[in-house]
Enzyme design. Structure first.
Site, PDB file in Angstrom:
ATOM      1  N   TRP A 191       0.804  -1.224   0.000  1.00  0.00           N
ATOM      2  CA  TRP A 191       0.000   0.000   0.000  1.00  0.00           C
ATOM      3  C   TRP A 191       0.841   1.279   0.000  1.00  0.00           C
ATOM      4  O   TRP A 191       0.310   2.370  -0.139  1.00  0.00           O
ATOM      5  CB  TRP A 191      -0.985   0.008   1.175  1.00  0.00           C
ATOM      6  CG  TRP A 191      -2.183   0.901   0.995  1.00  0.00           C
ATOM      7  CD1 TRP A 191      -2.533   1.660  -0.090  1.00  0.00           C
ATOM      8  CD2 TRP A 191      -3.218   1.137   1.958  1.00  0.00           C
ATOM      9  NE1 TRP A 191      -3.704   2.320   0.117  1.00  0.00           N
ATOM     10  CE2 TRP A 191      -4.147   2.023   1.377  1.00  0.00           C
ATOM     11  CE3 TRP A 191      -3.441   0.683   3.250  1.00  0.00           C
ATOM     12  CZ2 TRP A 191      -5.287   2.460   2.052  1.00  0.00           C
ATOM     13  CZ3 TRP A 191      -4.576   1.124   3.913  1.00  0.00           C
ATOM     14  CH2 TRP A 191      -5.485   1.996   3.321  1.00  0.00           C
ATOM     15  N   ASP A 192       2.139   1.192   0.112  1.00  0.00           N
ATOM     16  CA  ASP A 192       2.953   2.416   0.109  1.00  0.00           C
ATOM     17  C   ASP A 192       4.339   2.137  -0.459  1.00  0.00           C
ATOM     18  O   ASP A 192       5.339   2.650   0.042  1.00  0.00           O
ATOM     19  CB  ASP A 192       3.068   2.968   1.537  1.00  0.00           C
ATOM     20  CG  ASP A 192       3.562   4.418   1.564  1.00  0.00           C
ATOM     21  OD1 ASP A 192       3.361   5.136   0.562  1.00  0.00           O
ATOM     22  OD2 ASP A 192       4.141   4.828   2.591  1.00  0.00           O
ATOM     23  N   LEU A 193       4.400   1.330  -1.525  1.00  0.00           N
ATOM     24  CA  LEU A 193       5.716   0.934  -2.040  1.00  0.00           C
ATOM     25  C   LEU A 193       6.215   1.943  -3.073  1.00  0.00           C
ATOM     26  O   LEU A 193       6.112   1.741  -4.270  1.00  0.00           O
ATOM     27  CB  LEU A 193       5.665  -0.470  -2.649  1.00  0.00           C
ATOM     28  CG  LEU A 193       7.057  -1.083  -2.881  1.00  0.00           C
ATOM     29  CD1 LEU A 193       7.807  -1.242  -1.568  1.00  0.00           C
ATOM     30  CD2 LEU A 193       6.953  -2.421  -3.599  1.00  0.00           C
ATOM     31  N   ASN A 216      10.775   3.853   0.006  1.00  0.00           N
ATOM     32  CA  ASN A 216      10.459   2.765   0.937  1.00  0.00           C
ATOM     33  C   ASN A 216      11.097   1.448   0.504  1.00  0.00           C
ATOM     34  O   ASN A 216      10.636   0.367   0.884  1.00  0.00           O
ATOM     35  CB  ASN A 216       8.938   2.597   1.080  1.00  0.00           C
ATOM     36  CG  ASN A 216       8.384   3.432   2.217  1.00  0.00           C
ATOM     37  OD1 ASN A 216       9.118   3.968   3.028  1.00  0.00           O
ATOM     38  ND2 ASN A 216       7.062   3.555   2.276  1.00  0.00           N
TER      39      ASN A 216
END
Length: 297
Positions: free
Chosen positions: A195-197, A201
């Protein structure tokens, strides 16, 4: 003494109010507690993001280099340790220890100075991200994890009111994104999403060349995880354009292109709803351009 960065204190106060201020105030005592409990020695200055404080540490018992992550337990951090435990280092940082009550985690130490965004080759960075994402979403989500179906239903319901607060062109685009989500929301998927790649990150590591960090776990369709890879690194290589990235990612993940497009529009919808909620008068222009490119104009 544990240094609490002023930027972390400011972001916690801004986004989490009294709960954020209480979290920051408790950090020195929490750090001492877990340094003692897990037999750790701090080996460098504090690191931080918007929502967490990370201390580079060494295990006194065996000299293992690790990172002590302390964060406020909230909707975003829910399930992070469980996801890392399920992945067990396969494409993601490895979880070494966890305190479920506080959300404190001891993590494998990566090279915090080498983000994938610093690689200098946008095309290779997209390939690396795509390969990592394919490994992560190959795993089914655990029971009880928040699901994309519920999120999609809320987004579609919220879209009309948000569109009414935008100019005509942006309002039409937001409604189109909601319509695309409506077509696929009946089959929201069951994969374990990061969900936040985005490229910051993903950090360099010793065990593998690159590993993902900071998941915001979600059960859903992998197409909902693609947008962060489309929105950055344009200054490195503009020729690694939107269509090239989208095609590579859908191929690497084995996705149906039309469903992946619909869920990517869903991610733009989500970001647009957040922007409207924050009082922004227009949608993000880069994401508007991505939508137009993917839809062919």
């Amino acid at each position: 003494m544990i240094e609490i960065p002023a930027e972390l204190a400011a972001s916690q106060a801004k986004y989490n109010g009294e709960a954020g201020r209480a979290f920051v105030a408790a950090l020195p005592a929490r750090a001492r507690e877990f340094l003692d409990r897990w037999g750790l020695r701090v080996t460098g200055p504090s690191m931080y993001g918007v929502a967490s404080l990370v201390l580079p540490v060494t295990r006194s018992a065996d000299g293992t280099h690790a990172a002590l992550k302390m964060q406020l337990l909230d909707e975003e951090s829910a399930g992070e340790a469980e996801a890392l435990r399920i992945w067990d280092g396969a494409g993601a940082v490895r979880l070494l220890a966890e305190d479920a009550e506080t959300g404190t985690m001891l993590l494998e130490r990566l090279d915090e100075g080498r983000h994938l965004s610093t690689l200098g080759d946008a095309r290779e960075a997209v390939r690396i991200l795509g390969d990592l994402l394919a490994r992560l979403v190959a795993v089914p989500a655990p029971a009880g994890l928040r699901g994309l179906g519920d999120i999609a239903a809320r987004m579609v319901a919220d879209a009309p009111d948000a569109a009414a607060r935008l100019g005509a062109e942006d309002a039409a685009l937001l409604r189109d994104c909601a319509a695309a989500v409506r077509e696929v929301m009946g089959e929201p998927g069951d994969r374990l999403l990061h969900w936040d790649l985005h490229y910051d990150n993903i950090l360099a590591a010793e065990r593998e060349p690159w590993l993902a960090i900071d998941p915001k776990p979600l059960a859903g369709d992998p197409g909902f995880d693609l947008l962060p890879a489309l929105t950055d690194l344009w200054d490195v290589d503009p020729s690694a354009g939107t269509l090239w990235r989208f095609d590579l990612l859908t191929e690497r993940l084995g996705l149906d292109r039309q469903r992946a497009l619909a869920w990517t529009l869903g991610r733009v919808l989500q970001n647009g709803l957040w922007d409207v909620e924050d009082g922004e008068p227009a949608l993000d222009r880069d994401q508007v351009a991505i939508v137009r490119t993917l839809r062919g104009g």
